[in-house]
Design a protein around this motif. Structure first.
Motif, PDB file in Angstrom:
ATOM      1  N   SER A 254       0.807  -1.218   0.000  1.00 31.54           N
ATOM      2  CA  SER A 254       0.000   0.000   0.000  1.00 31.54           C
ATOM      3  C   SER A 254       0.844   1.275   0.000  1.00 31.54           C
ATOM      4  O   SER A 254       0.677   2.127  -0.887  1.00 31.54           O
ATOM      5  N   PRO A 255       1.779   1.478   0.966  1.00 37.10           N
ATOM      6  CA  PRO A 255       2.590   2.700   0.903  1.00 37.10           C
ATOM      7  C   PRO A 255       3.538   2.723  -0.292  1.00 37.10           C
ATOM      8  O   PRO A 255       3.832   3.795  -0.829  1.00 37.10           O
ATOM      9  N   THR A 256       4.010   1.558  -0.732  1.00 30.59           N
ATOM     10  CA  THR A 256       4.905   1.506  -1.886  1.00 30.59           C
ATOM     11  C   THR A 256       4.189   1.966  -3.152  1.00 30.59           C
ATOM     12  O   THR A 256       4.708   2.781  -3.934  1.00 30.59           O
ATOM     13  N   TYR A 257       2.995   1.459  -3.374  1.00 28.16           N
ATOM     14  CA  TYR A 257       2.201   1.834  -4.540  1.00 28.16           C
ATOM     15  C   TYR A 257       1.900   3.337  -4.526  1.00 28.16           C
ATOM     16  O   TYR A 257       2.045   4.027  -5.542  1.00 28.16           O
ATOM     17  N   ALA A 258       1.495   3.849  -3.360  1.00 24.10           N
ATOM     18  CA  ALA A 258       1.159   5.270  -3.253  1.00 24.10           C
ATOM     19  C   ALA A 258       2.370   6.139  -3.565  1.00 24.10           C
ATOM     20  O   ALA A 258       2.261   7.157  -4.267  1.00 24.10           O
ATOM     21  N   SER A 259       3.532   5.753  -3.054  1.00 25.63           N
ATOM     22  CA  SER A 259       4.732   6.547  -3.269  1.00 25.63           C
ATOM     23  C   SER A 259       5.155   6.549  -4.729  1.00 25.63           C
ATOM     24  O   SER A 259       5.670   7.551  -5.235  1.00 25.63           O
ATOM     25  N   GLU A 260       4.920   5.445  -5.438  1.00 25.29           N
ATOM     26  CA  GLU A 260       5.380   5.323  -6.821  1.00 25.29           C
ATOM     27  C   GLU A 260       4.485   6.064  -7.814  1.00 25.29           C
ATOM     28  O   GLU A 260       4.968   6.519  -8.848  1.00 25.29           O
ATOM     29  N   ILE A 261       3.201   6.177  -7.542  1.00 22.66           N
ATOM     30  CA  ILE A 261       2.311   6.800  -8.531  1.00 22.66           C
ATOM     31  C   ILE A 261       1.939   8.240  -8.190  1.00 22.66           C
ATOM     32  O   ILE A 261       1.446   8.969  -9.048  1.00 22.66           O
ATOM     33  N   ALA A 262       2.179   8.685  -6.957  1.00 16.78           N
ATOM     34  CA  ALA A 262       1.718  10.008  -6.530  1.00 16.78           C
ATOM     35  C   ALA A 262       2.652  11.108  -7.024  1.00 16.78           C
ATOM     36  O   ALA A 262       3.860  10.915  -7.171  1.00 16.78           O
ATOM     37  N   SER A 263       2.080  12.282  -7.255  1.00 11.85           N
ATOM     38  CA  SER A 263       2.882  13.464  -7.559  1.00 11.85           C
ATOM     39  C   SER A 263       3.513  13.980  -6.275  1.00 11.85           C
ATOM     40  O   SER A 263       3.127  13.580  -5.172  1.00 11.85           O
ATOM     41  N   ILE A 264       4.504  14.868  -6.406  1.00 15.11           N
ATOM     42  CA  ILE A 264       5.205  15.375  -5.226  1.00 15.11           C
ATOM     43  C   ILE A 264       4.243  16.061  -4.261  1.00 15.11           C
ATOM     44  O   ILE A 264       4.351  15.915  -3.039  1.00 15.11           O
TER      45      ILE A 264
END
Length: 527
Positions: free
Chosen positions: A136-146
């Motif tokens: 969950s946190p890995t996916y969010a970090s990879e697709i989210a904008s800064i």
């Protein structure tokens, strides 16, 4: 872009991330249900021992410890398998498979009639829960904008709190039920979570980074197009180019800085830079486990140890998750003005002060007053924890690793959290219970123990945890590769270092035959 511009532009991205993070609600609900059921009469009658006194039945501390430990052992196994499974299947297929598995395994706890079966169900459910903690946190970090990255990574903590709140609310709803359904229906609620999650995640795209690591460029482009503003093909190509550039630069770093005595391992640590990043991620999550957060999961037992009246017990217990909801939402506002590092540092200091106050509350002679004071302080601890250490940990741990090894590093960090937390699951029931029930009778005095760890956490944060605010994945790589001090991390420092590297590269090309002007021009023009 401003924060609100990013929200408007990335509505679909936000929806997909929330779907993946919903798995943390399932996990938080399942873990919180275990602690809350220890106050249900029929649960104690089924799985506890008869005792002399008004309670009639009690679950002994060694079983309370096992109820907490078994899902943690399962989660460790799930975390160990995460890099292997996600590397083969990707994040999306892995999560869909594990949601189905978690729903099926909830049947074991629902039908359990003895301790061995219940412990088996807890252990097996821990396996998919462990995977959720990483993906969950890995996916969010990879697709989210800064702009959205801090919100979407810390949203995981809010999901945890939502799960705890729902668990407390469901238990209150069945508190007066005098049948086995008083503890079986709370287990069955997990089937509802599973159905909703399957529908939402099914429509989410795979992480573009996963496709790029597999050299599947067309699929990566398609996933990015699904994430960016509808119809903005130019922006999709820009994102794709930046992702490819980041992975290429990390690959070059791997080839040039292998740790002596450590063979190349594509999953975790390949060089000194990765070793530092893994250390920071692991210790950051260990601090979260040792800061007193373990007391919050055993609030009912701690309040019971103060002598609080039973009719107030479960009502006061709802104050903790409620404070956690407000704390996590407030952390989103706080992160717009204060960096992750500063929030984590002051969170350790504030938690230390409150835990000391919790310890001193045990000296109040009036039982009900002592319970109310301890309950109020525990609610304040929940508020501060979910304003600082709880959500910010998810942001730091998911941002610090390199892209190529993010899943493996987050797995290692979460594994460290669970290993450290094993001591909490062993010590907390002993601290909370009376000596006549096999405990030490510390009650709120356990706050003194965790306050000491908060001091050590504050010292480590000051010297080792860097500021990740407003840094892209490439900027983070540059700062770590140049061995920048944690106290000097900033976008400006990353830009300075990248500029100096570009000039150095240009002069190297000049020495091999290029004219200086042409070499510099090629470097400057390179996006």
């Amino acid at each position: 872009m401003s924060f609100w511009d990013a929200v408007k532009a990335d509505r679909r991205l936000i929806m997909y991330t929330i779907g993946f993070s919903g798995t943390i609600i399932m996990e938080g609900y399942g873990l919180a249900t275990m602690g809350n059921l220890l106050g249900i009469y029929n649960f104690k009658k089924m799985f506890g021992n008869p005792v002399v006194g008004p309670e009639a039945f009690k679950v002994p501390p060694h079983l309370q410890t096992l109820f907490g430990l078994m899902p943690q052992f399962g989660a460790l196994l799930g975390i160990a398998l995460t890099p292997l499974i996600t590397d083969k299947l990707g994040y999306k297929k892995t999560v869909l498979l594990m949601v189905l598995l978690s729903a099926a395994l909830a049947t074991i706890t629902f039908v359990a009639t003895n301790v061995p079966v219940l412990l088996t169900g807890y252990f097996l459910q821990g396996i998919p829960w462990g995977l959720f903690q990483v993906v969950s946190p890995t996916y969010a970090s990879e697709i989210a904008s800064i702009q959205l990255r801090p919100i979407l990574t810390t949203w995981n903590n809010l999901c945890w709190v939502i799960g705890q709140f729902l668990a407390a609310a469901v238990i209150v709803g069945f508190f007066d039920n005098m049948t086995d359904m008083s503890f079986r229906i709370p287990f069955a609620v997990q089937w509802i979570f599973a159905f909703v999650l399957l529908v939402v995640i099914f429509f989410a795209p795979e992480s573009p980074y996963w496709y790029l690591k597999k050299n599947r460029i067309p699929e990566a482009r398609k996933a990015i197009t699904k994430l960016v503003r509808k119809g903005n093909a130019g922006l999709a190509e820009e994102k794709l180019a930046l992702m490819r550039h980041t992975l290429e630069q990390e690959s070059k770093q791997d080839d040039g800085d292998t740790v002596k005595g450590i063979r190349k391992y594509t999953g975790l640590v390949n060089n000194r830079v990765d070793a530092r990043r893994t250390e920071i991620a692991c210790v950051t999550w260990a601090i979260q486990a040792l800061c007193g957060s373990s007391l919050l999961g055993w609030t009912i037992i701690f309040l019971n140890s103060t002598g609080m009246a039973r009719d107030l017990l479960f009502k006061v217990n709802l104050a903790g998750p409620t404070a956690g909801l407000f704390g996590t939402i407030a952390s989103w506002w706080l992160m717009q003005y204060v960096g992750r590092r500063a929030i984590y540092l002051w969170g350790c200091i504030a938690m230390c002060a409150l835990l000391v106050g919790c310890g001193f509350s045990s000296f109040e002679e009036d039982k009900n007053k002592r319970g109310l004071i301890a309950g109020a302080i525990l609610a304040a601890i929940t508020l501060v924890y979910d304003l600082t250490l709880g959500p910010i940990c998810y942001s730091i741990v998911s941002e610090v690793p390199s892209v190529r090894r993010r899943a493996a590093t987050v797995s290692a960090a979460r594994g460290m959290y669970l290993v450290v937390n094993l001591s909490n699951y062993w010590l907390t029931p002993l601290m909370a219970n009376y000596p006549d029930n096999g405990g030490w009778g510390w009650g709120p005095k356990a706050g003194f123990y965790h306050a000491g760890w908060c001091i050590l956490g504050a010292i480590y944060t000051y010297f080792r945890i860097p500021e990740t605010n407003n840094l892209s994945a490439r900027g983070m790589d540059i700062l770590f590769q140049n061995k920048t001090s944690a106290r000097k991390f900033s976008p400006q420092k990353a830009a300075e270092l990248e500029s100096s590297q570009a000039v150095t590269s240009a002069f190297r090309r000049t020495s091999s035959g290029d004219t200086g002007d042409k070499a510099v021009a090629r470097v400057v023009e390179k996006p």
